[in-house]
Design a protein around this motif. Structure first.
Motif, PDB file in Angstrom:
ATOM      1  N   VAL A 303       4.864   5.302  -7.929  1.00  0.00           N
ATOM      2  CA  VAL A 303       4.586   6.224  -9.024  1.00  0.00           C
ATOM      3  C   VAL A 303       3.855   5.518 -10.159  1.00  0.00           C
ATOM      4  N   ASP A 304       4.124   4.234 -10.332  1.00  0.00           N
ATOM      5  CA  ASP A 304       3.528   3.509 -11.455  1.00  0.00           C
ATOM      6  C   ASP A 304       2.694   2.304 -11.025  1.00  0.00           C
ATOM      7  N   GLY A 305       2.268   2.268  -9.777  1.00  0.00           N
ATOM      8  CA  GLY A 305       1.461   1.136  -9.332  1.00  0.00           C
ATOM      9  C   GLY A 305       1.069   1.262  -7.877  1.00  0.00           C
ATOM     10  N   ALA A 306       0.281   0.293  -7.410  1.00  0.00           N
ATOM     11  CA  ALA A 306      -0.133   0.281  -6.011  1.00  0.00           C
ATOM     12  C   ALA A 306      -0.406  -1.148  -5.585  1.00  0.00           C
ATOM     13  N   LYS A 307      -0.099  -1.462  -4.328  1.00  0.00           N
ATOM     14  CA  LYS A 307      -0.309  -2.802  -3.786  1.00  0.00           C
ATOM     15  C   LYS A 307      -1.037  -2.689  -2.454  1.00  0.00           C
ATOM     16  N   LEU A 308      -2.124  -3.450  -2.326  1.00  0.00           N
ATOM     17  CA  LEU A 308      -2.889  -3.514  -1.087  1.00  0.00           C
ATOM     18  C   LEU A 308      -2.568  -4.827  -0.389  1.00  0.00           C
ATOM     19  N   PHE A 309      -2.097  -4.731   0.845  1.00  0.00           N
ATOM     20  CA  PHE A 309      -1.716  -5.906   1.619  1.00  0.00           C
ATOM     21  C   PHE A 309      -2.846  -6.204   2.601  1.00  0.00           C
ATOM     22  N   VAL A 310      -3.601  -7.267   2.316  1.00  0.00           N
ATOM     23  CA  VAL A 310      -4.801  -7.561   3.083  1.00  0.00           C
ATOM     24  C   VAL A 310      -5.068  -9.059   3.001  1.00  0.00           C
ATOM     25  N   ASP A 311      -5.767  -9.578   3.976  1.00  0.00           N
ATOM     26  CA  ASP A 311      -6.172 -10.982   3.954  1.00  0.00           C
ATOM     27  C   ASP A 311      -7.117 -11.193   2.772  1.00  0.00           C
TER      28      ASP A 311
END
Length: 668
Positions: A303-311
């Motif tokens: 709701v208050d953020g986002a995280k991208l899990f990538v090399d």
């Protein structure tokens, strides 16, 4: 190109894929997720469709299938498959202890097209079709695939393998077969990252009927153990930003709409694992997967953020700035499970589309969540909280079990996406016109060309067009009998020469920076037979019937499937694939949730803005194949009446290339 059987056009896990007017650039400010609600009763109903290769055994007693070697004459008996033997040796190792191992086609994101390093089923079996499931026991090896690949599998499987023709009468499903060949108490191993939670759950329930146990082997993939150093390295290609003039909507707006959905369902975060959904939501594109402009990544939106899990090595400065502007943080790809555990330990309400999120992620979430709920005196469980039929009392944190809202939002193309699709089809048509003129001249000059030569030349013409990136799938270039192999792939050294006296089927597509194409044409360079003309004409009539269809809103694709088959049915003919699949905008050639197929489990209605293929066909094994494919855009039709006060929909062609007349003129 024909897609895989749907659920939502996703690949088999164990399963028995305009006019020239221009649309102005337009950026939506309207909500794009909660505007299109998903009826949970429809979603739940669709989930009851088996996730496995589904035709049940209709005969009594046990079911047997012949080894593929018995289906091919004049082939020498082969020695036991060394890879299969090596795999079986691992069954008895400490910490493993299994009696069977299942190898699906997918990667950890349930992708149809996958990077070479994840092609485990192809490596272990030798079968390279995009859809299929291999099962190895201590004394047997079997491979299931659907009707598009029967002939290809016959050719590629060694005599060590049993070919299971999924969907054919009397052929058991994987679970039925395991229940038959394993003794009660047997253990069936899987690598849980390669199975959706729903697929693993269904498999577990199915084999438990015969007291078989499903074993999750989290720490190692057995195929990787025998592949060893020869296994290709994971892709490490740079990511690029998908320009706003093609995307039509900025990342901040997409995330805002998605967060509104989170609040509405009571979820605090959503886990997104489908690669095209990650790419679409963040307006990013990659090249990790052949024919698909996506990158290997997970995305968790809170709701208050986002995280991208990538090399991180794939992230350029431009991409870094792009993500920073959208307040998206970067995390290592292999830290996804750690973040899931952290959120669960905090009692987070994760939205999980368990039809696509892999079993490893869901189980990783459930365990610490149960511990949290126990410590806080509440009971955690996977459920659809929004539509829970309880007494209304809160039970504490729990997973939200619903289809990803991104799937539908992505399928409803905005004007900028539609304009890109129109423009790239015009350029593609120009390349096709140049190519077919060249090919016809070469054939009439008696130049000997192989099926690979033809595919390579088509690529050469397309590569000269502005914005060309890649093919959208391996070109299917089939002369004569090879055209009957629905997903035939010609290979240099073993393919056929294009015979001017036989039907020639060419199914191809291209990835452009602004869109994607998928087109099939079947032609004859000489004089077709009466049989070929009649079959072609009936396919063409079906193609036209679907192209001109008008239907009320809320009509699911399976209702229209018969339009394309009716002419064939009148003389007792049919084809073993769906009629149409969804298509992405500068994304995957196959996307959901919509489809046009005889598989009635997909109840997703066709809606304005969706793009689908129209590709009926007919195939006579070992003789010829016929298919005609265009892409269509769903649009509103201005009918003189509106019975019931509803809208009526129809199609507008995106594909701009003619169909050969001489194959049908005798019958029309």
């Amino acid at each position: 190109m024909q897609s895989v059987p749907s659920q939502a056009i996703r690949p088999l896990s164990l399963n028995a894929s305009l006019s020239s007017s221009r649309l102005p650039f337009f950026s939506f400010s309207l909500p794009i997720f909660h505007k299109f609600k998903i009826n949970p009763s429809i979603y739940n109903k669709s989930q009851k469709v088996p996730l496995f290769l589904t035709l049940r055994c209709c005969s009594s007693g046990s079911v047997t299938a012949k080894p593929s070697s018995e289906l091919r004459r004049n082939r020498d008996v082969q020695e036991p498959d060394e890879k299969v033997v090596a795999l079986r040796r691992l069954f008895s190792k400490p910490g493993i202890g299994i009696d069977a191992y299942i190898i699906p086609s997918q990667d950890a994101h349930q992708s149809e097209f996958i990077a070479e390093c994840y092609m485990r089923r192809a490596y272990i079996s030798g079968f390279t079709g995009s859809a299929g499931t291999a099962v190895v026991t201590k004394d047997k090896a079997a491979l299931w695939t659907d009707g598009r690949y029967f002939l290809q599998a016959e050719k590629q499987l060694s005599s060590s393998w049993i070919l299971m023709r999924a969907g054919s009468l009397g052929v058991p499903t994987t679970s039925e077969w395991l229940n038959d060949v394993l003794s009660p108490g047997g253990r069936v191993g899987i690598y849980p990252f390669l199975f959706s939670h729903d697929a693993a759950k269904e498999l577990k329930e199915a084999i438990s009927k015969k007291n078989l146990e499903l074993v999750f082997l989290y720490d190692l993939n057995l195929v990787d153990e025998i592949w060893k150093e020869s296994r290709p390295k994971p892709p490490n290609n740079p990511i690029r930003v998908h320009d706003m003039k093609y995307a039509g909507l900025d990342v901040a707006s997409k995330l805002s709409s998605l967060r509104a959905e989170l609040v509405g369902t009571g979820a605090s975060a959503i886990v997104i694992s489908m690669l095209d959904e990650v790419a679409w939501l963040l307006n990013l594109r990659g090249s990790d997967v052949p024919h698909s402009p996506v990158m290997y990544a997970y995305l968790i939106v809170e709701v208050d953020g986002a995280k991208l899990f990538v090399d991180n090595s794939k992230v350029t400065k431009e991409v870094m700035d792009h993500l920073k502007n959208a307040s998206v943080e970067l995390r290592p790809y292999d830290s996804t499970l750690s973040e899931i555990k952290r959120l669960a330990a905090q009692g987070a309400q994760l939205w999980l589309d368990t039809s696509s999120v892999n079993a490893a992620i869901v189980e990783t979430y459930k365990s610490p969540l149960d511990k949290y709920c126990s410590n806080h005196g509440s009971k955690g469980k996977i459920k659809n909280k929004r539509y829970d039929e309880s007494n209304g009392l809160s039970e504490g944190p729990s997973g939200v079990y619903m289809r990803s809202p991104i799937s539908l939002a992505k399928a409803l193309k905005n004007p900028a996406e539609l304009e890109g699709m129109q423009n790239c089809h015009l350029r593609d048509a120009a390349a096709l016109a140049q190519f077919w003129c060249w090919l016809e001249e070469e054939i009439h000059n008696n130049v000997e060309l192989t099926e690979v030569d033809v595919a390579d030349k088509l690529l050469e013409f397309r590569a000269k067009k502005e914005g060309f990136l890649d093919t959208s799938f391996d070109t299917i270039s089939g002369s004569g009998a090879n055209g009957a192999i629905i997903h035939y792939r010609a290979e240099r050294g073993s393919c056929s020469v294009v015979d001017p006296n036989k039907l020639f089927l060419l199914d191809s597509g291209a990835q452009y920076i602004d869109g994607i194409t998928d087109i099939t044409r079947t032609v004859h360079f000489g004089e077709p037979t009466a049989r070929e003309k009649e079959c072609f004409t009936r396919v063409l009539k079906g193609h036209i019937a679907l192209d001109q269809a008008v239907f009320p809103e809320n009509t699911p694709g399976f209702v229209l499937d018969a339009f394309a088959r009716s002419s064939l049915w009148k003389i007792g003919l049919d084809y073993r694939h769906g009629t149409g699949h969804g298509v992405g905008a500068a994304l995957n050639v196959h996307e959901g949730p919509q489809s046009i197929s005889y598989r009635y489990g997909n109840t997703t209605p066709l809606q304005k803005g969706m793009i689908v293929s129209n590709e009926p066909g007919y195939y006579e094994d070992h003789a010829f194949g016929i298919r005609i494919a265009n892409l269509l855009h769903v649009q509103e039709i201005n009918t003189p009446n509106r019975y019931g006060g509803i809208e009526y929909l129809g199609f507008e062609k995106l594909t701009f290339f003619p169909i050969q007349e001489k194959l049908s003129q005798h019958f029309l």
